[in-house]
Motif scaffolding. Structure first.
Motif, PDB file in Angstrom:
ATOM      1  N   TRP A  35       0.946  -1.106  -0.046  1.00 18.96           N
ATOM      2  CA  TRP A  35      -0.109   0.027   0.026  1.00 18.96           C
ATOM      3  C   TRP A  35       0.876   1.093  -0.155  1.00 18.96           C
ATOM      4  O   TRP A  35       1.965   1.142   0.648  1.00 18.96           O
ATOM      5  CB  TRP A  35      -0.889  -0.143   1.116  1.00 18.96           C
ATOM      6  CG  TRP A  35      -1.957  -1.003   1.055  1.00 18.96           C
ATOM      7  CD1 TRP A  35      -2.324  -1.760   0.471  1.00 18.96           C
ATOM      8  CD2 TRP A  35      -2.995  -0.962   2.153  1.00 18.96           C
ATOM      9  NE1 TRP A  35      -3.392  -2.463   0.788  1.00 18.96           N
ATOM     10  CE2 TRP A  35      -3.806  -2.180   1.801  1.00 18.96           C
ATOM     11  CE3 TRP A  35      -3.190  -0.230   3.499  1.00 18.96           C
ATOM     12  CZ2 TRP A  35      -5.171  -2.397   2.924  1.00 18.96           C
ATOM     13  CZ3 TRP A  35      -4.371  -0.773   4.337  1.00 18.96           C
ATOM     14  CH2 TRP A  35      -5.132  -1.757   3.987  1.00 18.96           C
ATOM     15  N   LYS A 203      -8.939  10.781   2.353  1.00 13.31           N
ATOM     16  CA  LYS A 203      -9.301  10.131   1.238  1.00 13.31           C
ATOM     17  C   LYS A 203      -8.520   8.939   1.397  1.00 13.31           C
ATOM     18  O   LYS A 203      -9.257   7.706   1.005  1.00 13.31           O
ATOM     19  CB  LYS A 203      -9.066  10.879   0.030  1.00 13.31           C
ATOM     20  CG  LYS A 203     -10.043  12.088  -0.369  1.00 13.31           C
ATOM     21  CD  LYS A 203      -9.723  12.807  -1.836  1.00 13.31           C
ATOM     22  CE  LYS A 203     -10.960  13.841  -2.021  1.00 13.31           C
ATOM     23  NZ  LYS A 203     -12.369  13.041  -1.998  1.00 13.31           N
ATOM     24  N   TRP A 204      -7.396   9.099   1.754  1.00 17.88           N
ATOM     25  CA  TRP A 204      -6.396   7.709   1.740  1.00 17.88           C
ATOM     26  C   TRP A 204      -7.076   6.670   2.867  1.00 17.88           C
ATOM     27  O   TRP A 204      -7.092   5.878   2.428  1.00 17.88           O
ATOM     28  CB  TRP A 204      -4.987   8.099   2.383  1.00 17.88           C
ATOM     29  CG  TRP A 204      -4.312   6.976   2.706  1.00 17.88           C
ATOM     30  CD1 TRP A 204      -3.624   5.949   2.041  1.00 17.88           C
ATOM     31  CD2 TRP A 204      -4.134   6.329   3.933  1.00 17.88           C
ATOM     32  NE1 TRP A 204      -3.020   5.061   2.725  1.00 17.88           N
ATOM     33  CE2 TRP A 204      -3.357   5.236   4.048  1.00 17.88           C
ATOM     34  CE3 TRP A 204      -4.582   6.740   5.365  1.00 17.88           C
ATOM     35  CZ2 TRP A 204      -2.847   4.356   5.153  1.00 17.88           C
ATOM     36  CZ3 TRP A 204      -4.002   6.042   6.433  1.00 17.88           C
ATOM     37  CH2 TRP A 204      -3.363   5.016   6.341  1.00 17.88           C
ATOM     38  N   GLU A 206     -10.171   6.108   3.508  1.00 18.85           N
ATOM     39  CA  GLU A 206     -11.420   5.314   2.657  1.00 18.85           C
ATOM     40  C   GLU A 206     -11.102   4.298   1.867  1.00 18.85           C
ATOM     41  O   GLU A 206     -11.935   3.484   1.921  1.00 18.85           O
ATOM     42  CB  GLU A 206     -12.037   6.701   1.923  1.00 18.85           C
ATOM     43  CG  GLU A 206     -12.651   7.697   2.786  1.00 18.85           C
ATOM     44  CD  GLU A 206     -13.099   8.968   1.868  1.00 18.85           C
ATOM     45  OE1 GLU A 206     -13.305   8.706   0.554  1.00 18.85           O
ATOM     46  OE2 GLU A 206     -13.723  10.024   2.230  1.00 18.85           O
ATOM     47  N   ASN A 207      -9.941   4.524   1.147  1.00 20.14           N
ATOM     48  CA  ASN A 207      -9.536   3.139   0.480  1.00 20.14           C
ATOM     49  C   ASN A 207      -8.005   3.069   0.214  1.00 20.14           C
ATOM     50  O   ASN A 207      -7.433   3.409  -0.647  1.00 20.14           O
ATOM     51  CB  ASN A 207     -10.298   3.561  -0.948  1.00 20.14           C
ATOM     52  CG  ASN A 207     -10.356   2.391  -1.876  1.00 20.14           C
ATOM     53  OD1 ASN A 207      -9.445   1.092  -1.388  1.00 20.14           O
ATOM     54  ND2 ASN A 207     -10.606   2.190  -2.990  1.00 20.14           N
ATOM     55  N   GLU A 210      -5.983   1.233  -2.705  1.00 17.65           N
ATOM     56  CA  GLU A 210      -5.984   1.927  -4.052  1.00 17.65           C
ATOM     57  C   GLU A 210      -5.522   3.340  -4.197  1.00 17.65           C
ATOM     58  O   GLU A 210      -5.353   3.809  -4.954  1.00 17.65           O
ATOM     59  CB  GLU A 210      -7.206   1.669  -4.905  1.00 17.65           C
ATOM     60  CG  GLU A 210      -7.927   0.200  -5.036  1.00 17.65           C
ATOM     61  CD  GLU A 210      -9.119   0.044  -5.668  1.00 17.65           C
ATOM     62  OE1 GLU A 210      -9.571   1.087  -6.125  1.00 17.65           O
ATOM     63  OE2 GLU A 210      -9.545  -0.968  -5.741  1.00 17.65           O
ATOM     64  N   TRP A 211      -5.300   3.723  -2.867  1.00 16.65           N
ATOM     65  CA  TRP A 211      -4.712   5.298  -2.922  1.00 16.65           C
ATOM     66  C   TRP A 211      -3.414   5.375  -3.465  1.00 16.65           C
ATOM     67  O   TRP A 211      -2.479   4.429  -3.235  1.00 16.65           O
ATOM     68  CB  TRP A 211      -4.676   5.685  -1.458  1.00 16.65           C
ATOM     69  CG  TRP A 211      -4.329   7.112  -1.314  1.00 16.65           C
ATOM     70  CD1 TRP A 211      -5.111   8.134  -1.377  1.00 16.65           C
ATOM     71  CD2 TRP A 211      -3.077   7.684  -0.934  1.00 16.65           C
ATOM     72  NE1 TRP A 211      -4.617   9.351  -1.143  1.00 16.65           N
ATOM     73  CE2 TRP A 211      -3.270   9.076  -1.161  1.00 16.65           C
ATOM     74  CE3 TRP A 211      -1.775   7.383  -1.206  1.00 16.65           C
ATOM     75  CZ2 TRP A 211      -2.233  10.016  -0.743  1.00 16.65           C
ATOM     76  CZ3 TRP A 211      -0.713   7.948  -0.867  1.00 16.65           C
ATOM     77  CH2 TRP A 211      -1.054   9.372  -0.563  1.00 16.65           C
TER      78      TRP A 211
END
Length: 213
Positions: A35, A203-204, A206-207, A210-211
């Motif tokens: 990630w 936003k990171w 949240e997902n 895939e960030w």
């Protein structure tokens, strides 16, 4: 569950101050999982700062006295929580053990180091909660030796939904001194990041898988 908002902010402030937590969305880190992450947390650094480690130790001890007064053994999850777990056990004058992710392949092949707490009430100490998988492996090892796991306390959590789901499924109560939401809120208040960067950081979470791809 967070202890309280004042402790959460103070914990986040201490971790930022000593660079145990780094925020750099423009130059993201790569985790072992692959990630991409705008944050990196290494709470072991706190052991090198007496003021910070004493604060963490005292807050953990307060939780134990309030919620787990009849605990008999403190268990640290290897390797990150060995140091802070031992400090908590020391201030409470309780036995301490630590738990590896799996049994050693050599020697006595121990997974639990120290006196195996069969039939004892055990509180697990962790430094960081991401998905909760490795933390709950330690709980599993304690369950196998018929210890009574009272719950887990941790310094910091990223607040991933998968972690909440994993702890709920395992039936393990988790209390953390601070978490990702408290951290971002404090970072904006203290001018460490702008509102725009804060939105990127949110936003990171949240997902995260895939960030940055």
């Amino acid at each position: 569950m967070i202890l309280n908002s004042n402790v959460a902010k103070k914990t986040a402030s201490e971790l930022l101050k000593i660079d145990a937590i780094k925020l750099q969305p423009q130059d993201p880190f790569t985790w072992a999982s692959g990630w991409k992450s705008p944050i990196y947390c290494d709470n072991r650094i706190a052991l090198s700062f007496p003021q910070t480690r004493n604060f963490l130790k005292e807050q953990f001890a307060a939780i134990v006295k309030d919620k787990y007064a009849d605990v008999e053994v403190i268990a640290g999850v290897a390797t990150g929580a060995i140091g802070i777990g031992m400090l908590v056990a020391d201030v409470l004058d309780l036995p301490f053990i630590y738990i590896r992710p799996e049994a050693k392949k050599h020697g006595r092949q121990n997974q639990i180091e120290g006196i195996v707490p069969e039939g004892k009430k055990v509180l697990v100490v962790e430094d960081l909660i991401s998905t909760g998988k490795s933390s709950l492996l330690a709980v599993g090892a304690l369950n196998k030796c018929n210890a009574e796991v009272m719950g887990m306390i941790a310094i910091f959590s990223y607040g991933f939904q998968v972690a909440e789901d994993n702890f709920n499924e395992a039936g393990v109560s988790l209390t953390t001194l601070s978490n990702y939401n408290n951290l971002i809120e404090l970072a904006v208040e203290e001018g460490n990041v702008s509102e725009e960067v804060a939105e990127t950081l949110k936003k990171w979470r949240e997902n995260p898988a895939e960030w940055g791809i």
